[in-house]
Enzyme design. Structure first.
Site, PDB file in Angstrom:
ATOM      1  CG  ASN A   1     -69.958  33.719  29.774  1.00 45.40           C
ATOM      2  OD1 ASN A   1     -70.661  34.452  30.439  1.00 45.40           O
ATOM      3  ND2 ASN A   1     -68.644  33.774  29.804  1.00 45.40           N
TER       4      ASN A   1
ATOM      5  CG  HIS B   1     -72.377  28.264  32.593  1.00 43.75           C
ATOM      6  ND1 HIS B   1     -71.568  28.845  31.648  1.00 43.75           N
ATOM      7  CD2 HIS B   1     -71.795  28.541  33.798  1.00 43.75           C
ATOM      8  CE1 HIS B   1     -70.542  29.438  32.251  1.00 43.75           C
ATOM      9  NE2 HIS B   1     -70.653  29.284  33.551  1.00 43.75           N
TER      10      HIS B   1
ATOM     11  CG  HIS C   1     -67.332  25.866  34.121  1.00 42.30           C
ATOM     12  ND1 HIS C   1     -66.786  26.061  35.367  1.00 42.30           N
ATOM     13  CD2 HIS C   1     -68.060  26.976  33.854  1.00 42.30           C
ATOM     14  CE1 HIS C   1     -67.169  27.241  35.823  1.00 42.30           C
ATOM     15  NE2 HIS C   1     -67.947  27.813  34.928  1.00 42.30           N
TER      16      HIS C   1
ATOM     17  CD  GLU D   1     -65.718  29.224  32.188  1.00 39.78           C
ATOM     18  OE1 GLU D   1     -66.872  29.235  31.727  1.00 39.78           O
ATOM     19  OE2 GLU D   1     -65.402  29.849  33.202  1.00 39.78           O
TER      20      GLU D   1
END
Ligand code: GLA
Length: 373
Positions: free
Chosen positions: A101, A127, A201, A338
């Site tokens: 994130n 990410h 993910h 996630e």
């Protein structure tokens, strides 16, 4: 105990011992341009489930799950060869890190030092950066334990990688059991204070990859609050109730039923692309989410000890990516759930901390349980 129930128990015990143990096998998957070898591990059980994981990105490439008639379909979006994963992927099935994130402006301060991370999402870090854990080669090793088979994927992230302080040793273990549970266990240790937030993910479509949009899937999230974001998808810091909003998934709700509602948060995300604050007592593993496809009867439940879950509705899929078996991934053909700490935690003192210090062990577990209804 009544005689009948004793006989019943004996049957169950006999049945369990007759059921074959889950298995793990290994083979070559491919070779990168630089000559690096990438292995593939296949986990399978006698309940119809098969999971394939490769060393590149520790990616789950296939997830075969039976429907209510026992027919198996691959419920994970992805590619069927290494070159396609290397060329362009929106993190299909990968482990994202060192920080899954976003981190606002790609910056945080730790013990008086400001660290500048790679910015790969406008002005923000997403990410793990330009070359996150989804784009590195992990080292896999088959794992066999009573009642489960799996693979442990290891990666050492050097000090300074993508701007992060500290050399980080990471191990992600995937296991499959005979209850059709896929468990993902994360461990990490550092030699300098740093921030860590690892997640998987995976893009799911319980009807089978490429077989339509996920708007008819029913979703339940065990969350009374979520973290609203600004236009760059960085949390504002507010913890907002879901009550009376399109973000209320406390009861099973079709994803498509409110995704087009007029709502500033939906507008910012282009649909759902937000972190929900999971209801829980303490840091214990608890129910987080249930995804159900009424057509196939497939259901996936998620249990985690993480405080949050990002629900992303595949808003950036637009039909340009062609996946496994030539399937075209159109708008919202897959969704992600996630489990994680909240986005931008390094800059939000009131969010649960993602800081990891030397001598500590980062440990978190998420279970995906597949069944039919
Ligand atoms: C996460 C992000 C999304 C998007 C996807 C991948 O879910 O929150 O905004 O980046 O990954 O496309």
């Amino acid at each position: 105990m009544k005689r009948g129930s004793l006989v019943g128990v004996l049957w169950v015990v006999a049945g369990l011992s007759l059921m074959a143990e889950p298995r793990v096998t290994q083979r070559s998957y491919g070779e990168l341009a630089g000559g690096e070898q990438v292995a593939e591990f296949t986990l399978s059980n006698d309940k119809g489930m098969t999971v394939r994981i490769i060393e590149y990105g520790a990616i789950i490439t296939e997830l075969l799950v039976p429907d209510r008639e026992g027919r198996v379909a691959d419920v994970a979006l992805g590619y069927d060869n290494l070159a396609d994963y290397v060329a362009a992927t929106p993190y299909f099935g990968a482990i994202v890190g060192r920080y899954g994130n976003r981190i606002g402006a790609g910056q945080f301060e730790l013990d008086g030092t400001v660290y500048q991370l790679a910015t790969n999402n406008e002005a923000n870090h997403l990410h793990g950066g330009v070359k996150g854990f989804d784009k590195v080669v992990w080292k896999g090793e088959a794992v066999k334990r009573v009642g489960e088979a799996g693979v442990v994927m290891r990666y050492r992230s050097p000090d300074g990688e993508e701007g992060y302080p500290g050399s980080l040793e990471v191990a992600v273990t995937y296991t499959l059991d005979n209850e059709n549970q896929l468990t993902v266990s994360y461990e990490a240790q550092t030699d300098k204070a740093t921030h860590v937030n690892l997640t998987s993910h995976g893009y799911f479509n319980l009807r089978g990859q490429g077989r339509g949009s996920i708007l008819d899937h029913e979703l339940t999230l065990n969350a009374a609050f979520y973290t609203p974001v600004d236009a760059g998808l960085i949390p504002t810091g507010e913890i907002r109730t879901v009550a009376g909003t399109p973000f209320d998934f406390t009861r099973p709700t079709k994803i498509g039923s409110r995704i087009h509602a007029v709502d500033e948060q939906l507008q910012f995300g282009g649909g759902y692309d937000h972190n929900w604050v999971l209801d829980k007592s303490g840091g214990k593993r608890s129910f987080a989410a249930r995804l159900y496809d009424p057509e196939s009867g497939r259901q996936m439940e998620i249990f985690t000890d993480e405080p949050g879950i990002q629900f992303y509705a595949g808003n950036f899929l637009d039909g340009t990516l062609v996946g496994k078996e030539g399937m075209v991934y159109h708008y919202r053909y897959g969704l992600c759930l996630e489990t994680q700490h909240f986005p931008d935690s390094p800059n939000k003192g009131h969010f649960p901390s993602t800081r990891l210090d030397p001598g500590e062990v980062y440990r978190t577990v998420t279970v995906h349980r597949f069944s039919v209804q």
